[in-house]
Write a protein that holds these residues in place. Sequence first.
Motif, mmCIF file in Angstrom:
data_model
loop_
_atom_site.group_PDB
_atom_site.id
_atom_site.type_symbol
_atom_site.label_atom_id
_atom_site.label_comp_id
_atom_site.label_asym_id
_atom_site.label_seq_id
_atom_site.Cartn_x
_atom_site.Cartn_y
_atom_site.Cartn_z
ATOM 1 N N THR A 71 8.498 -7.557 -6.338
ATOM 2 C CA THR A 71 7.955 -7.553 -4.907
ATOM 3 C C THR A 71 9.122 -6.778 -4.116
ATOM 4 O OG1 THR A 71 9.061 -9.636 -4.280
ATOM 5 C CG2 THR A 71 7.033 -10.046 -5.890
ATOM 6 N N HIS A 72 8.290 -6.945 -2.729
ATOM 7 C CA HIS A 72 9.341 -6.770 -1.615
ATOM 8 C C HIS A 72 9.658 -7.915 -0.674
ATOM 9 C CE1 HIS A 72 9.405 -2.377 -2.648
ATOM 10 N NE2 HIS A 72 8.274 -2.719 -3.304
ATOM 11 N N LEU A 73 9.305 -9.089 -1.238
ATOM 12 C CA LEU A 73 9.199 -10.341 -0.482
ATOM 13 C C LEU A 73 10.849 -10.662 -0.108
ATOM 14 C CD1 LEU A 73 6.520 -12.236 -2.023
ATOM 15 C CD2 LEU A 73 6.268 -10.788 0.256
ATOM 16 N N TYR A 89 0.036 -3.227 6.602
ATOM 17 C CA TYR A 89 0.601 -3.046 5.345
ATOM 18 C C TYR A 89 0.254 -1.403 4.977
ATOM 19 C CZ TYR A 89 0.475 -3.572 0.237
ATOM 20 O OH TYR A 89 0.911 -3.423 -1.147
ATOM 21 N N HIS A 90 1.132 -0.759 4.434
ATOM 22 C CA HIS A 90 0.785 0.818 4.504
ATOM 23 C C HIS A 90 -0.186 1.213 3.853
ATOM 24 C CE1 HIS A 90 2.972 1.530 0.475
ATOM 25 N NE2 HIS A 90 3.566 0.720 0.746
ATOM 26 N N TYR A 91 -0.551 0.347 2.820
ATOM 27 C CA TYR A 91 -1.870 0.790 2.058
ATOM 28 C C TYR A 91 -3.078 0.846 2.890
ATOM 29 C CZ TYR A 91 0.253 -0.884 -2.515
ATOM 30 O OH TYR A 91 1.106 -0.881 -3.532
ATOM 31 N N LEU A 92 -3.113 -0.095 3.936
ATOM 32 C CA LEU A 92 -4.032 -0.123 5.071
ATOM 33 C C LEU A 92 -3.881 0.902 6.153
ATOM 34 C CD1 LEU A 92 -4.894 -3.922 5.232
ATOM 35 C CD2 LEU A 92 -6.414 -2.191 4.295
ATOM 36 N N LEU A 101 18.857 -5.281 -8.181
ATOM 37 C CA LEU A 101 19.715 -4.361 -7.491
ATOM 38 C C LEU A 101 19.008 -2.979 -7.774
ATOM 39 C CD1 LEU A 101 22.548 -5.067 -6.544
ATOM 40 C CD2 LEU A 101 23.366 -4.321 -8.727
ATOM 41 N N ARG A 102 18.610 -2.581 -6.315
ATOM 42 C CA ARG A 102 17.728 -1.444 -6.390
ATOM 43 C C ARG A 102 18.570 -0.235 -6.181
ATOM 44 N NH1 ARG A 102 11.872 -0.684 -5.953
ATOM 45 N NH2 ARG A 102 11.541 1.499 -5.218
ATOM 46 N N LEU A 103 18.578 0.741 -6.989
ATOM 47 C CA LEU A 103 19.533 1.737 -6.599
ATOM 48 C C LEU A 103 18.775 3.163 -6.202
ATOM 49 C CD1 LEU A 103 21.876 1.068 -9.627
ATOM 50 C CD2 LEU A 103 22.304 0.204 -7.218
ATOM 51 N N ARG A 121 6.008 10.658 -5.744
ATOM 52 C CA ARG A 121 6.506 11.734 -5.028
ATOM 53 C C ARG A 121 6.520 11.403 -3.569
ATOM 54 N NH1 ARG A 121 1.835 14.859 -5.337
ATOM 55 N NH2 ARG A 121 2.958 16.660 -4.505
ATOM 56 N N ARG A 122 7.651 11.091 -3.186
ATOM 57 C CA ARG A 122 8.034 10.396 -1.666
ATOM 58 C C ARG A 122 7.824 11.509 -0.645
ATOM 59 N NH1 ARG A 122 8.651 5.086 -2.208
ATOM 60 N NH2 ARG A 122 10.228 4.523 -4.286
ATOM 61 N N GLY A 123 7.112 11.034 0.409
ATOM 62 C CA GLY A 123 6.823 11.914 1.551
ATOM 63 C C GLY A 123 6.030 13.074 1.346
ATOM 64 N N CYS A 138 0.490 -2.726 -13.058
ATOM 65 C CA CYS A 138 -0.323 -1.529 -12.752
ATOM 66 C C CYS A 138 0.048 -1.403 -11.314
ATOM 67 C CB CYS A 138 -1.728 -1.954 -12.991
ATOM 68 S SG CYS A 138 -2.085 -2.492 -14.477
ATOM 69 N N TRP A 139 0.947 -0.420 -11.096
ATOM 70 C CA TRP A 139 1.846 -0.345 -9.925
ATOM 71 C C TRP A 139 1.018 0.616 -8.810
ATOM 72 C CZ3 TRP A 139 6.357 3.908 -9.929
ATOM 73 C CH2 TRP A 139 7.247 3.814 -8.639
ATOM 74 N N TRP A 140 0.997 0.100 -7.608
ATOM 75 C CA TRP A 140 0.528 0.478 -6.400
ATOM 76 C C TRP A 140 -0.820 1.263 -6.418
ATOM 77 C CZ3 TRP A 140 5.274 4.348 -4.320
ATOM 78 C CH2 TRP A 140 5.107 4.661 -3.040
ATOM 79 N N SER A 154 3.000 -7.916 -8.388
ATOM 80 C CA SER A 154 2.275 -7.815 -7.049
ATOM 81 C C SER A 154 2.746 -6.717 -6.131
ATOM 82 C CB SER A 154 2.119 -9.218 -6.405
ATOM 83 O OG SER A 154 3.230 -9.211 -5.780
ATOM 84 N N ASP A 155 4.031 -6.377 -6.192
ATOM 85 C CA ASP A 155 4.516 -5.475 -5.182
ATOM 86 C C ASP A 155 4.226 -6.029 -3.809
ATOM 87 O OD1 ASP A 155 5.835 -2.929 -4.901
ATOM 88 O OD2 ASP A 155 4.975 -2.260 -6.557
ATOM 89 N N ALA A 156 4.070 -7.249 -3.630
ATOM 90 C CA ALA A 156 3.971 -7.845 -2.267
ATOM 91 C C ALA A 156 4.843 -7.498 -1.341
ATOM 92 C CB ALA A 156 3.550 -9.320 -2.617
ATOM 93 N N ARG A 157 4.787 -7.144 -0.225
ATOM 94 C CA ARG A 157 5.513 -6.975 0.949
ATOM 95 C C ARG A 157 5.125 -8.125 1.958
ATOM 96 N NH1 ARG A 157 7.864 -1.808 1.621
ATOM 97 N NH2 ARG A 157 7.595 -0.623 -0.273
ATOM 98 N N VAL A 158 4.322 -8.644 2.054
ATOM 99 C CA VAL A 158 3.823 -9.562 2.984
ATOM 100 C C VAL A 158 3.501 -10.760 2.169
ATOM 101 C CG1 VAL A 158 2.564 -10.070 5.109
ATOM 102 C CG2 VAL A 158 3.113 -7.776 4.638
HETATM 103 O O1 RAT Z 1 3.797 -0.332 -3.582
HETATM 104 C C1 RAT Z 1 4.508 -0.144 -2.514
HETATM 105 O O2 RAT Z 1 4.697 -0.911 -1.615
HETATM 106 C C2 RAT Z 1 5.474 1.145 -2.513
HETATM 107 O O3 RAT Z 1 5.541 1.375 -1.128
HETATM 108 C C3 RAT Z 1 6.929 1.015 -3.115
HETATM 109 O O4 RAT Z 1 7.366 -0.006 -2.494
HETATM 110 C C4 RAT Z 1 6.968 0.889 -4.529
HETATM 111 O O5 RAT Z 1 6.209 -0.141 -4.987
HETATM 112 C C5 RAT Z 1 8.390 0.601 -4.805
HETATM 113 O O6 RAT Z 1 8.829 -0.201 -5.042
HETATM 114 O O7 RAT Z 1 8.856 1.930 -4.425
#
Ligand code: RAT
Length: 406
Positions: A36-38, A57-60, A178-180, A253-255, A315-317, A345-349
Motif C-alpha cells: 500500500t501507500h498508506l 486519487y490519480h485513478y479518478l 524499503l522502496r528503492l 512506463r512512467r510519465g 493484480c496491480w493498478w 490494495s495499493d491504497a493511497r487513501v
Molecule cells: O497504483 C498506484 O497507485 C500507482 O501509482 C503506483 O503507486 C504503483 O502502485 C507503485 O507502487 O509504483
Amino acid sequence: MVTSTEKFSELLTGTAELRAEVELVVNAAPVMDVHTHLFPPEFKELSLFGIDELLTYHYLTAETFRSARIPYDRFWAMSKMDQADLVWKTLFVDNTPTSEAAQGIISVLDVFRLDTRARELNEARAFFNSQNLSDHIDQVFDIAGVSGVVMTNDPLDEAESRIWKSGGNGDRRFKSSLRLDRLFNGFESRSAPSIRRMLDQSIQLLNPVYIAASLPADFQYPSNDSREWLLDEVVLPAAKEHGLALTLMIGVRRGVNPGLREAGDGLGRADVSAIESLCERYRDVKFLVTFLSRENQHELCVAARKFNNLMPFGCWWFLNNPSIVSEITRERLELLGQSFIPQHSDARVLEQLIYKWKHARRQIADALCSSYEQLLHNGRAVTREEIARDVRRMFEGNFNEWVGQS
Ligand code: RAT
Ligand code: ZN
C-alpha cells in the motif's frame, strides 16, 4: 447431535452450501495487505483520508480529464476541494460511475451510509472531517478486515526520514518496506559501498519486511546495465545478509503523459525471463513479483511453477478491475494451487481499503468457489476446515512465510 468439530470436517457436497461457506470464509478472513501507500498518523500530511483525498486519487483524475475538457494547468491550479468537486460533478453527477475506481467511491460512501446520489459533497465532507483519525483507522481496518498493511517507504525522502529519526511509526499494523525506485530508475547515482551503507542504516531504522522496487517494462536481467550492477553488487547481497525478500513490480512506463502528473504513467509488456534469471541465480533469496501487463500474467504463473522462490502477488493498478482480477485469480488457482498472494490494495487513501478489499474478496470467493465446484464434479468434496486453511494461506500465510513472520 452434530458437534462443531463434526460440522467443520463435514464434506460440502451441495453447490449452494459450498458457495455460501466460501463467501462466508473469504469475507471474514483477516488479510495482510502486502503493498500500500498508506501511512499512520505520525506521518502527518502523508497519512491521507477523507472524501477530498478519495476523489482526487490519480485513478479518478485521469478519468475526469476524459469527460471534463479542462486544461491540465487549470485543474492542477485548483484547490484540492475544488478538484474533488469537479471530479464528483464529472464522474458521479453528469455521468454514471461505472469504472472500478468510481464504483470504489460508491462502495465507501455506502458503507458509511452517505448519500451515493448526492449532488454536492457537504454531507460527506462533514462526516469525514468529524472523525478522530486513530479511531477512524481502527474502524476502517475493521470494516475492510485488514490485519496489517505494508507501507511504501523511500529511504531517500527527507520528510519521511525526519519522521523515522524522531520515533517513526508506533502502530504495529503498519509494516515498513524499503522502496528503492530512485536508485533503480537512475535519479540517484552513488558508489556501491555508499548505497550499501545507506541500505544497512535504513534497514536498522525502519525494520522493513522487504526491499522493493518498481521497474519499467523494458527491464532486463542479465543486461550489463546499472540495474544489474545495483542488483548484483548491492541489493541482493544486502537482501541475503539481512534475510529480506525482494519485491519487484514490473511493467510501468512512467510519465507517458506528464501533463497528467501522478496519473500520467502507462504500462508495457515486460520480459518474464528476467525474473527467471534472477530466481535461478539467487536461489536463496525469496522474490515477491507482480507484473502490470495482463499479457505477462500467464508467463508469471509458469515461471513460478519453475522456481519455488518466486511468489506472484496482486493484480496491480490497471489490472485491479473485477473482470481481470477474476481471470488472473482463476489462472493462478489452476496453475499454482494456493501458492500465490491473490491481491494487494495499493491504497493511497485510508478508506480505499474498504472498497478494494470488498471488491477483491468478491472475485476471489467466486474464483475459489469455481475451483471447489470443479473438484466436486471431478470426485472430491472439500470441508469447511479445508476452505479456511486455503484462504488463510492465500490471505496471510504465504506472505508471512515469505517475509519470515509468524
Ligand atoms: O497504483 C498506484 O497507485 C500507482 O501509482 C503506483 O503507486 C504503483 O502502485 C507503485 O507502487 O509504483
Ligand atoms: Zn503502489
